[in-house]
Enzyme design. Structure first.
Site, mmCIF file in Angstrom:
data_model
loop_
_atom_site.group_PDB
_atom_site.id
_atom_site.type_symbol
_atom_site.label_atom_id
_atom_site.label_comp_id
_atom_site.label_asym_id
_atom_site.label_seq_id
_atom_site.Cartn_x
_atom_site.Cartn_y
_atom_site.Cartn_z
ATOM 1 C CG ASN A 11 -1.756 1.223 1.351
ATOM 2 O OD1 ASN A 11 -1.866 1.984 0.397
ATOM 3 N ND2 ASN A 11 -2.357 1.425 2.511
ATOM 4 C CE LYS A 13 -0.338 3.515 4.569
ATOM 5 N NZ LYS A 13 -0.298 3.683 6.021
ATOM 6 C CG HIS A 96 -6.052 2.310 4.771
ATOM 7 N ND1 HIS A 96 -5.642 3.268 5.662
ATOM 8 C CD2 HIS A 96 -5.050 1.399 4.689
ATOM 9 C CE1 HIS A 96 -4.430 2.955 6.096
ATOM 10 N NE2 HIS A 96 -4.049 1.826 5.524
ATOM 11 C CD GLU A 98 -3.120 5.904 6.320
ATOM 12 O OE1 GLU A 98 -3.059 5.911 5.074
ATOM 13 O OE2 GLU A 98 -2.201 5.425 7.032
ATOM 14 C CD GLU A 162 -3.903 -2.105 7.157
ATOM 15 O OE1 GLU A 162 -2.785 -2.394 6.723
ATOM 16 O OE2 GLU A 162 -4.498 -1.057 6.867
ATOM 17 C CB SER A 198 4.607 -1.433 12.173
ATOM 18 O OG SER A 198 4.199 -0.088 12.385
HETATM 19 P P1 PGA Z 1 2.416 0.580 7.747
HETATM 20 O O1 PGA Z 1 1.001 0.795 7.018
HETATM 21 O O2 PGA Z 1 2.982 -0.718 7.229
HETATM 22 O O3 PGA Z 1 3.243 1.769 7.336
HETATM 23 O O4 PGA Z 1 2.148 0.521 9.203
HETATM 24 C C1 PGA Z 1 0.115 -0.261 6.811
HETATM 25 C C2 PGA Z 1 -1.136 0.237 6.152
HETATM 26 O O5 PGA Z 1 -1.593 1.342 6.485
HETATM 27 O O6 PGA Z 1 -1.709 -0.433 5.272
#
Ligand code: PGA
Length: 237
Positions: A11, A13, A96, A98, A162, A198
């Site tokens: 992802n 983003k 997601h 976000e 997540e 993460s």
């Molecule tokens: P991250 O993001 O691996 O940077 O924690 C995961 C995600 O938001 O899909």
């Protein structure tokens, strides 16, 4: 039990221009040619086509990071499922955290988008997960139950667990926490469940080794060529 093929999604983003995406994929493909994972790249809308064109003839799939549930109309700034299908995009990430946190998406809105995407033949990675405050209040299962309750099992549906407190924070869920949440989600909905939050080369293998972890949704570490390639290798055991 049939052997599972782990599903590893990158992802990106709001990262990578067309030029950066093209360069990344050209360098990634030879590095992951021998891995057994199903690799999915989720670039920003603008970089979908260059990534799609480069992955023809490989097993890599391409997913968008969002879409709107309507087929067309007065929805400035939005993209429909048919527009993604036309580009040979195979999947879409929906809900997601976000999107939920910064763009006001709700469980019901996510459900409508999931239905619209599946109806157009797209695969869906639907994201769910509790916040830190919800976990500390002992509400994790209640939150997951609510988020899953609007989804229906479908061959094209994959859920990504997540935990919001683990996204971009470096605080990965322990394999035991991930396993417990995945088993709970699967008791509600019979679909593959990816872990996100993460994921890094040094924790990918132990997460992937959990019986109910079917792969990973990788944010930050998917932006770096060597770390994403290492995660793909570490996850296919
Ligand atoms: P991250 O993001 O691996 O940077 O924690 C995961 C995600 O938001 O899909």
């Amino acid at each position: 039990m049939p052997e599972r093929t782990p599903y590893i999604a990158a992802n990106w983003k709001m990262n990578k221009t067309v030029a950066e995406a093209a360069e990344f994929v050209d360098a990634l493909l030879p590095r992951i040619a021998a891995t057994q994972s199903d690799v999915v790249i989720c670039p920003p809308f603008t970089a979908l086509t260059p990534v799609v064109e480069r992955r023809y003839g490989t097993a890599v799939k391409v997913a968008a990071q969002n879409m709107h549930e309507e087929e067309a109309g007065a929805f400035t700034g939005e993209i429909s499922a048919a527009m993604l299908v036309e580009l040979d995009v195979e999947a879409v990430v929906l809900g997601h955290s976000e999107r939920r946190q910064f763009f006001g998406e709700t469980d019901e809105g996510v459900a409508r988008r999931v239905e619209a995407a599946l109806a157009q033949g797209l695969h869906v990675i639907a994201c769910i997960g509790e916040t830190e405050a919800e976990r500390e209040a002992g509400e994790t299962e209640e939150v997951l139950r609510r988020q899953v309750s609007v989804l229906e099992a479908d061959d094209g549906l994959v859920v990504a667990y997540e935990p919001v407190w683990a996204i971009g924070t470096g605080k990965t869920a322990t394999p035991a926490i991930a396993q417990q949440a995945h088993a709970f989600i699967k008791s509600l909905l019979d679909v593959p469940v990816l872990y996100g939050g993460s994921v890094k080369p040094d924790n990918a293998a132990e997460l992937a080794a959990q019986p109910d972890v079917d792969g990973a949704l990788v944010g930050g570490a998917s932006l770096d060529l060597e770390s994403f390639a290492a995660i793909c290798r570490a996850s296919s055991h």
